[in-house]
Scaffold this motif. Structure first.
Motif, short mmCIF file in Angstrom:
data_model
loop_
_atom_site.label_atom_id
_atom_site.label_comp_id
_atom_site.label_asym_id
_atom_site.label_seq_id
_atom_site.Cartn_x
_atom_site.Cartn_y
_atom_site.Cartn_z
N ALA A 85 44.74 26.49 48.55
CA ALA A 85 43.87 27.42 49.28
C ALA A 85 44.17 28.87 48.94
CB ALA A 85 43.99 27.19 50.78
N ALA A 86 45.35 29.11 48.33
CA ALA A 86 45.68 30.48 47.91
C ALA A 86 44.66 31.02 46.91
CB ALA A 86 47.08 30.52 47.30
N TYR A 87 44.03 30.14 46.13
CA TYR A 87 42.99 30.58 45.21
C TYR A 87 41.86 31.31 45.95
CZ TYR A 87 44.72 27.77 41.24
OH TYR A 87 45.46 27.26 40.20
N ALA A 88 41.64 30.96 47.21
CA ALA A 88 40.58 31.58 48.00
C ALA A 88 41.09 32.69 48.90
CB ALA A 88 39.88 30.51 48.85
N TYR A 89 42.29 32.49 49.48
CA TYR A 89 42.79 33.48 50.44
C TYR A 89 43.19 34.79 49.77
CZ TYR A 89 42.89 30.04 54.21
OH TYR A 89 42.53 29.13 55.16
N VAL A 90 43.71 34.74 48.55
CA VAL A 90 44.11 35.97 47.86
C VAL A 90 42.92 36.92 47.68
CG1 VAL A 90 44.93 36.91 45.65
CG2 VAL A 90 46.18 35.05 46.77
N HIS A 150 30.29 19.69 42.32
CA HIS A 150 31.70 19.76 42.70
C HIS A 150 31.85 20.82 43.79
CE1 HIS A 150 36.02 20.19 42.44
NE2 HIS A 150 36.10 19.29 41.46
N PRO A 151 32.30 20.45 44.99
CA PRO A 151 32.33 21.43 46.09
C PRO A 151 33.21 22.64 45.82
CG PRO A 151 33.53 19.43 46.68
CD PRO A 151 32.79 19.14 45.41
N VAL A 152 34.32 22.45 45.11
CA VAL A 152 35.20 23.57 44.82
C VAL A 152 34.59 24.49 43.77
CG1 VAL A 152 37.43 24.20 43.78
CG2 VAL A 152 37.32 22.42 45.54
N GLY A 190 31.18 41.45 53.54
CA GLY A 190 31.26 40.38 54.52
C GLY A 190 30.78 39.05 53.96
N VAL A 191 29.71 39.08 53.17
CA VAL A 191 29.19 37.86 52.55
C VAL A 191 30.24 37.26 51.62
CG1 VAL A 191 27.42 36.92 51.02
CG2 VAL A 191 26.80 38.66 52.73
N ALA A 192 30.85 38.10 50.78
CA ALA A 192 31.85 37.60 49.81
C ALA A 192 33.07 37.02 50.52
CB ALA A 192 32.26 38.73 48.87
N ILE A 193 33.56 37.70 51.54
CA ILE A 193 34.73 37.21 52.27
C ILE A 193 34.42 35.86 52.92
CG2 ILE A 193 36.22 37.63 54.27
CD1 ILE A 193 35.90 40.67 53.58
N GLY A 194 33.24 35.74 53.52
CA GLY A 194 32.85 34.48 54.14
C GLY A 194 32.78 33.33 53.14
N LEU A 195 32.29 33.61 51.94
CA LEU A 195 32.20 32.56 50.92
C LEU A 195 33.59 32.15 50.42
CD1 LEU A 195 29.09 33.83 48.93
CD2 LEU A 195 29.25 31.73 50.27
N PHE A 196 34.52 33.07 50.32
CA PHE A 196 35.88 32.69 49.92
C PHE A 196 36.57 31.86 51.01
CE2 PHE A 196 35.76 36.05 46.56
CZ PHE A 196 36.17 35.24 45.52
N LEU A 197 36.30 32.15 52.26
CA LEU A 197 36.85 31.32 53.33
C LEU A 197 36.23 29.92 53.30
CD1 LEU A 197 36.97 33.92 56.26
CD2 LEU A 197 38.84 33.15 54.78
N TRP A 198 34.97 29.85 52.93
CA TRP A 198 34.30 28.55 52.75
C TRP A 198 34.96 27.77 51.61
CZ3 TRP A 198 29.22 27.55 49.81
CH2 TRP A 198 28.67 26.30 50.19
N ALA A 220 38.12 28.12 50.71
CA ALA A 220 39.41 27.69 51.22
C ALA A 220 39.30 26.38 51.99
CB ALA A 220 40.01 28.78 52.11
N LYS A 221 38.23 26.22 52.76
CA LYS A 221 38.02 24.98 53.50
C LYS A 221 37.87 23.80 52.55
CE LYS A 221 34.92 22.95 56.96
NZ LYS A 221 33.70 23.17 57.79
N ALA A 222 37.13 23.97 51.44
CA ALA A 222 36.96 22.89 50.47
C ALA A 222 38.29 22.55 49.79
CB ALA A 222 35.93 23.29 49.42
N LEU A 223 39.09 23.56 49.48
CA LEU A 223 40.38 23.31 48.84
C LEU A 223 41.34 22.57 49.77
CD1 LEU A 223 40.81 26.74 47.03
CD2 LEU A 223 40.56 24.51 45.91
N LYS A 224 41.31 22.92 51.05
CA LYS A 224 42.16 22.21 52.02
C LYS A 224 41.71 20.76 52.16
CE LYS A 224 43.52 26.11 54.95
NZ LYS A 224 43.41 26.70 56.31
N GLN A 225 40.39 20.55 52.20
CA GLN A 225 39.88 19.18 52.30
C GLN A 225 40.25 18.36 51.07
OE1 GLN A 225 35.67 19.02 53.04
NE2 GLN A 225 35.58 16.78 53.02
N GLN A 226 40.17 18.98 49.89
CA GLN A 226 40.56 18.31 48.65
C GLN A 226 42.03 17.90 48.70
OE1 GLN A 226 41.26 20.57 44.89
NE2 GLN A 226 39.42 19.51 44.16
N HIS A 227 42.88 18.79 49.22
CA HIS A 227 44.30 18.48 49.33
C HIS A 227 44.56 17.33 50.29
CE1 HIS A 227 48.62 19.13 49.54
NE2 HIS A 227 48.54 19.14 50.86
#
Length: 445
Positions: A312-317, A241-243, A423-431, A433-440
């Motif tokens: 995507a708020a689940y990731a951006y927060v 599951h990508p998310v 930096g690694v953690a922030i990048g993964l949360f932005l990744w 967010a991309k999956a959540l937007k695609q799911q939407h």
């Protein structure tokens, strides 16, 4: 107890307002989580007197609080989660609480490093059945739209547990001995396990997950689940599951920082910043309680407000929280004395934990009710194998590595090496967010 319909986060979907029983159960489970984290962190809080008596190195402490504990805690959480999904989650939780509490008391009787290591592994065995069943129980007492707040309140367990551990453990160690602190915490935990066993009712799986027009079943009516979830199908679902996969990886990178920091901050403040146990018991305990609690509550409230506008708020927060924490965390490491170090650490102590409530809520919302415990256990498996297993282990060995060149500031140099992981953690949360937007976008008509 049936709830009173109120507006939902989704148009046309009524939700139930949590009743008194739900809040009582949440309070009991939160206290169990307090003990869970208090037992887990007592070793790091009492690291200095344990080092003085048993002669263990920073690297050995890192293994005790990291890899040795995580091997049992993370791996056993999977079969325990599968068992809880198929049986009574409350009984699994109560038995686990009794087991880890007895093992905590045994830590206070250790005469050498191998005995202490064995006792810590036993604590990990018991704690494997603590958090995942609690996530699922809460999700069946609180409907969608209130779970973010409920789970953020539950997640106050770690800061309260750590703060009580600092205040209680440091005070007992200063007045008597570190061994007595382990013994008392263990006794309290066994008594709490009995309260859970006899006073918490097993809620109906999915009883609050209903479609418009369906009748809502009683909030805590235990009934059999007609179809039992398969172990391997649930595991395959989670890791494909990508998310779910991305949220687990993002949280793992974040916990690498938080667990490494948590396991060595008291030792760092005492050994390199000039703090004593009395100061730790007051000032550091207050900082943990206020900082992490504020982070848990704020993130839970934010996602309950922002997710209806976009998942995507689940990731951006958490991503924004981590970005804001970086410069202040560097200030904490640099500060020449403990008062200034604590001032710098206050905000990062909360911002570093913006990830937990969003992640747990997202996983509980994404899976079927009969897969919630195992899915929560799989989330913790990835998070804790990396974060808990490797974070403290890495920082302890890094400190030992720096000691020949920096004998008076080896932990400070080791802490600096944690900064790139932000930096690694922030990048993964932005990744994520991309999956959540695609799911939407795929779900949009």
């Amino acid at each position: 107890m049936a709830g009173i319909p109120v507006p939902s986060t989704a148009p046309g979907m009524p939700i139930a307002r949590p009743g008194a029983r739900a809040w009582t159960v949440l309070a009991i489970l939160c206290f169990v989580y307090v003990l869970n984290f208090l037992d887990r962190q007592l070793l790091s809080i009492l690291a200095k007197p344990i080092q003085d008596e048993l002669g263990v190195s920073d690297g050995q402490l890192g293994l005790l609080g990291g890899l040795y504990f995580a091997m049992f805690y993370c791996i056993l959480a999977i079969p325990v989660g599968w068992l809880a999904d198929r049986t009574n989650r409350v009984k699994v939780l109560a038995f686990s609480c009794g087991l880890w509490s007895a093992a905590t008391a045994a830590c206070g009787m250790a005469a050498n490093y191998p005995q202490l290591a064995a006792a810590r592994m036993a604590v990990g065995v018991g704690e494997a059945g603590g958090v995942p069943p609690s996530y699922a129980i809460i999700s069946d007492y609180f409907p969608s739209g209130t779970r973010g707040t409920a789970l953020s309140l539950f997640n106050l367990g770690p800061p309260i547990g750590q703060a009580l551990g600092v205040a209680f453990g440091a005070s007992i160690a200063a007045a008597y001995s570190w061994r007595l602190a382990f013994a008392w915490v263990g006794v309290i935990g066994v008594a709490t396990a009995l309260i859970v066993w006899f006073f918490v009712r097993e809620p109906r799986r999915g009883g609050l997950d209903v479609k418009p027009g369906e009748a809502r079943l009683p909030e805590a009516e235990p009934v059999a689940v007609p179809v039992k979830p398969g172990f391997w199908p649930t595991c395959r679902m989670f890791f494909t599951h990508p998310v779910l996969l991305r949220v687990a990886l993002a949280c793992a990178a974040t916990q690498f920082i938080t667990y490494a920091t948590m396991n060595f901050t008291v030792l760092f403040l005492m050994r390199e910043k000039g703090m004593d146990l009395g100061d730790v018991a007051v000032w550091y305990a207050l900082l943990v309680l206020v900082g992490v609690s504020a982070g848990m509550l704020a993130s839970g409230r934010l996602i309950d407000r922002l997710v209806p506008r976009g998942k995507a708020a689940y990731a951006y927060v958490p991503a924004v929280g981590l970005a804001l924490a970086v410069p202040l965390f560097i200030g904490f490491i640099w500060a020449p004395g403990w008062p200034l170090a604590l001032a710098f650490l206050l905000l990062p102590m909360g911002l570093n934990y913006f990830y937990l409530s969003p992640a747990v809520t997202l996983v509980q919302e994404e899976v079927r009710p009969d897969q919630r415990v195992l899915s929560g256990a799989l989330l913790l498996l990835v998070m804790n194998l990396v974060g808990l297993g490797l974070g403290p282990t890495y920082l302890g060995f890094a400190s030992d590595l720096f000691r020949p060149a920096y004998p008076d500031s080896s932990l400070q140099m080791a802490f600096y090496t944690l900064v790139p992981f932000y930096g690694v953690a922030i990048g993964l949360f932005l990744w994520l967010a991309k999956a959540l937007k695609q799911q939407h976008e795929e779900a949009a008509p």
